[in-house]
Write a protein that holds these residues in place. Structure first.
Motif, PDB file in Angstrom:
ATOM      1  N   LYS A  34       0.832  -1.199   0.000  1.00 57.87           N
ATOM      2  CA  LYS A  34       0.000   0.000   0.000  1.00 57.87           C
ATOM      3  C   LYS A  34       0.870   1.254   0.000  1.00 57.87           C
ATOM      4  N   ILE A  35       1.970   1.211   0.783  1.00 55.77           N
ATOM      5  CA  ILE A  35       2.895   2.353   0.835  1.00 55.77           C
ATOM      6  C   ILE A  35       3.491   2.613  -0.547  1.00 55.77           C
ATOM      7  N   VAL A  36       3.905   1.540  -1.217  1.00 58.49           N
ATOM      8  CA  VAL A  36       4.497   1.684  -2.552  1.00 58.49           C
ATOM      9  C   VAL A  36       3.465   2.206  -3.545  1.00 58.49           C
ATOM     10  N   ASP A  37       2.228   1.706  -3.470  1.00 59.81           N
ATOM     11  CA  ASP A  37       1.177   2.162  -4.385  1.00 59.81           C
ATOM     12  C   ASP A  37       0.904   3.656  -4.203  1.00 59.81           C
ATOM     13  N   LEU A  38       0.844   4.106  -2.950  1.00 65.54           N
ATOM     14  CA  LEU A  38       0.607   5.527  -2.694  1.00 65.54           C
ATOM     15  C   LEU A  38       1.774   6.374  -3.191  1.00 65.54           C
ATOM     16  N   HIS A  39       2.990   5.830  -3.056  1.00 70.23           N
ATOM     17  CA  HIS A  39       4.163   6.548  -3.555  1.00 70.23           C
ATOM     18  C   HIS A  39       4.111   6.668  -5.076  1.00 70.23           C
ATOM     19  N   LYS A  40       3.698   5.585  -5.744  1.00 69.70           N
ATOM     20  CA  LYS A  40       3.567   5.627  -7.205  1.00 69.70           C
ATOM     21  C   LYS A  40       2.510   6.637  -7.636  1.00 69.70           C
ATOM     22  N   ALA A  41       1.518   6.817  -6.759  1.00 70.88           N
ATOM     23  CA  ALA A  41       0.440   7.763  -7.081  1.00 70.88           C
ATOM     24  C   ALA A  41       0.869   9.206  -6.879  1.00 70.88           C
ATOM     25  N   GLY A  42       2.101   9.408  -6.405  1.00 72.22           N
ATOM     26  CA  GLY A  42       2.624  10.757  -6.273  1.00 72.22           C
ATOM     27  C   GLY A  42       2.558  11.342  -4.879  1.00 72.22           C
ATOM     28  N   MET A  43       2.173  10.562  -3.891  1.00 72.65           N
ATOM     29  CA  MET A  43       2.087  11.078  -2.526  1.00 72.65           C
ATOM     30  C   MET A  43       3.472  11.098  -1.880  1.00 72.65           C
ATOM     31  N   GLY A  44       3.703  12.074  -1.012  1.00 69.11           N
ATOM     32  CA  GLY A  44       4.979  12.198  -0.320  1.00 69.11           C
ATOM     33  C   GLY A  44       5.055  11.313   0.915  1.00 69.11           C
ATOM     34  N   TYR A  45       6.262  11.201   1.471  1.00 70.40           N
ATOM     35  CA  TYR A  45       6.483  10.331   2.630  1.00 70.40           C
ATOM     36  C   TYR A  45       5.593  10.732   3.811  1.00 70.40           C
ATOM     37  N   VAL A  67       7.438   8.257   9.466  1.00 66.68           N
ATOM     38  CA  VAL A  67       7.988   8.711   8.187  1.00 66.68           C
ATOM     39  C   VAL A  67       9.240   7.911   7.835  1.00 66.68           C
ATOM     40  N   THR A  68      10.062   7.611   8.847  1.00 66.96           N
ATOM     41  CA  THR A  68      11.289   6.849   8.589  1.00 66.96           C
ATOM     42  C   THR A  68      10.971   5.444   8.091  1.00 66.96           C
ATOM     43  N   THR A  69       9.895   4.853   8.623  1.00 71.92           N
ATOM     44  CA  THR A  69       9.493   3.515   8.178  1.00 71.92           C
ATOM     45  C   THR A  69       9.030   3.552   6.724  1.00 71.92           C
ATOM     46  N   VAL A  70       8.237   4.546   6.403  1.00 69.61           N
ATOM     47  CA  VAL A  70       7.754   4.700   5.025  1.00 69.61           C
ATOM     48  C   VAL A  70       8.930   4.891   4.075  1.00 69.61           C
ATOM     49  N   GLY A  71       9.875   5.740   4.466  1.00 64.59           N
ATOM     50  CA  GLY A  71      11.035   5.991   3.620  1.00 64.59           C
ATOM     51  C   GLY A  71      11.875   4.749   3.407  1.00 64.59           C
ATOM     52  N   ALA A  72      12.067   3.940   4.470  1.00 63.49           N
ATOM     53  CA  ALA A  72      12.872   2.727   4.354  1.00 63.49           C
ATOM     54  C   ALA A  72      12.232   1.728   3.395  1.00 63.49           C
ATOM     55  N   ILE A  73      10.913   1.586   3.461  1.00 64.19           N
ATOM     56  CA  ILE A  73      10.212   0.636   2.588  1.00 64.19           C
ATOM     57  C   ILE A  73      10.289   1.087   1.133  1.00 64.19           C
ATOM     58  N   ARG A 115      12.613   3.036  -0.227  1.00 69.39           N
ATOM     59  CA  ARG A 115      13.994   2.900  -0.711  1.00 69.39           C
ATOM     60  C   ARG A 115      14.316   1.444  -1.028  1.00 69.39           C
ATOM     61  N   LYS A 116      13.819   0.525  -0.205  1.00 69.66           N
ATOM     62  CA  LYS A 116      14.046  -0.896  -0.479  1.00 69.66           C
ATOM     63  C   LYS A 116      13.362  -1.296  -1.787  1.00 69.66           C
ATOM     64  N   TRP A 117      12.153  -0.775  -2.001  1.00 75.27           N
ATOM     65  CA  TRP A 117      11.430  -1.107  -3.237  1.00 75.27           C
ATOM     66  C   TRP A 117      12.167  -0.554  -4.468  1.00 75.27           C
ATOM     67  N   LYS A 118      12.700   0.659  -4.356  1.00 73.14           N
ATOM     68  CA  LYS A 118      13.422   1.255  -5.482  1.00 73.14           C
ATOM     69  C   LYS A 118      14.693   0.470  -5.810  1.00 73.14           C
ATOM     70  N   LYS A 119      15.342  -0.055  -4.782  1.00 76.95           N
ATOM     71  CA  LYS A 119      16.611  -0.752  -4.991  1.00 76.95           C
ATOM     72  C   LYS A 119      16.417  -2.198  -5.417  1.00 76.95           C
ATOM     73  N   HIS A 120      15.453  -2.896  -4.779  1.00 76.97           N
ATOM     74  CA  HIS A 120      15.301  -4.335  -5.021  1.00 76.97           C
ATOM     75  C   HIS A 120      14.018  -4.702  -5.767  1.00 76.97           C
ATOM     76  N   LYS A 121      13.155  -3.706  -6.005  1.00 72.75           N
ATOM     77  CA  LYS A 121      11.891  -3.952  -6.700  1.00 72.75           C
ATOM     78  C   LYS A 121      11.032  -4.987  -5.970  1.00 72.75           C
ATOM     79  N   ARG A 122      11.074  -4.951  -4.650  1.00 73.10           N
ATOM     80  CA  ARG A 122      10.274  -5.862  -3.843  1.00 73.10           C
ATOM     81  C   ARG A 122      10.060  -5.236  -2.474  1.00 73.10           C
TER      82      ARG A 122
END
Length: 256
Positions: free
Chosen positions: A14-25, A36-42, A44-51
């Motif tokens: 859900k966090i990744v989907d909202l980020h794709k929709a253009g929402m900020g951390y 916010v730190t948890t959202v950012g970590a997830i 960043r992990k998705w951007k690096k590992h695509k999972r």
């Protein structure tokens, strides 16, 4: 100190989907009630590992958080005699429950190991200053000067057992296995006092001291052993006799 609860895969997606929709951390964090730190970590992990799922781990996850490791390392650094049980209790008070074995494994990974404390002379400030003064005065002496020095001292030798603390690695309920014990005798095993000397050329004579050594006995020991040792070691002319500042050594009668 306690471990944080991991987010479910649905929440991470859900966090990744909202980020794709253009929402900020911050907006995502506020909407989902997460940090916010948890959202950012997830993200960043998705951007690096695509999972969003956890990556494979080499083994069981550490039971002690990095903050907890830093805490116990700080404690043993400040007080090396801290025992594992104290560290277990401190972590428990902070919300992390571990065993003494886990504490030991953690300290081993950090490069520490349990050792017997070395025994060193109990020196007063005057002794320390005197030794430092001697070292500084002779810091630049040549090797030829040290070759001319004949050193001497007295020491106590244990006749039975050891005069120190030892530890063994053993299984539970095996404390009295002969392999895990150190033989002792009642009232100790006795000891002997010895006088000896040495130089860069080798060792001199060794003399057993019987009874309590006083100034007269010390002078007798020197008379019987010092010059014969110097001749045997071929010290030559101009050699220097070096001993400590024990009152028996520095008495006027001894200097004469």
């Amino acid at each position: 100190m306690a471990k944080t609860k991991e987010l479910s895969k649905d929440v991470r997606d859900k966090i990744v989907d909202l980020h794709k929709a253009g929402m900020g951390y911050k907006t995502i964090a506020k909407q989902l009630g997460e940090k916010v730190t948890t959202v950012g970590a997830i993200i960043r992990k998705w951007k690096k590992h695509k999972r969003t799922v956890n990556l494979p781990r080499p083994g069981a996850p550490c039971k002690i958080s990095p903050r907890g490791v830093a805490m116990i390392m700080r404690m043993v650094s400040n007080q090396p005699r801290t025992i594992r049980e104290d560290l277990v209790n401190d972590l428990k008070a902070a919300g992390t429950i571990v065993t003494k074995k886990t504490i030991g494994n953690t300290l081993h990974r950090e490069g520490l190991k349990s050792c017997s404390a070395r025994k060193v002379p109990l020196l007063k400030k005057a002794h320390i200053h005197a030794r430092l003064k001697f070292a500084n005065e002779h810091l630049n002496d040549s090797e030829d000067n040290w070759v001319k020095v004949l050193w001497s001292d007295e020491t106590k030798m244990e006749l039975f057992g050891i005069n120190s603390t030892r530890r063994v690695w053993r299984r539970r309920n095996a404390a009295f296995d002969p392999k895990n014990t150190i033989p002792t005798v009642k009232h100790g095993g006795g000891n002997i006092m010895l006088w000896g000397c040495f130089s860069a050329k080798g060792t001199g004579q060794l003399h057993r001291i019987k009874g309590t050594m006083d100034g007269a006995m010390y002078r007798q020991i020197l008379g019987e052993n010092l010059l014969p040792s110097a001749r045997a070691l071929k010290m030559g002319r101009g050699w220097v006799f070096q001993h400590d500042n024990d009152p028996k050594h520095t008495a006027n009668a001894t200097k004469e």
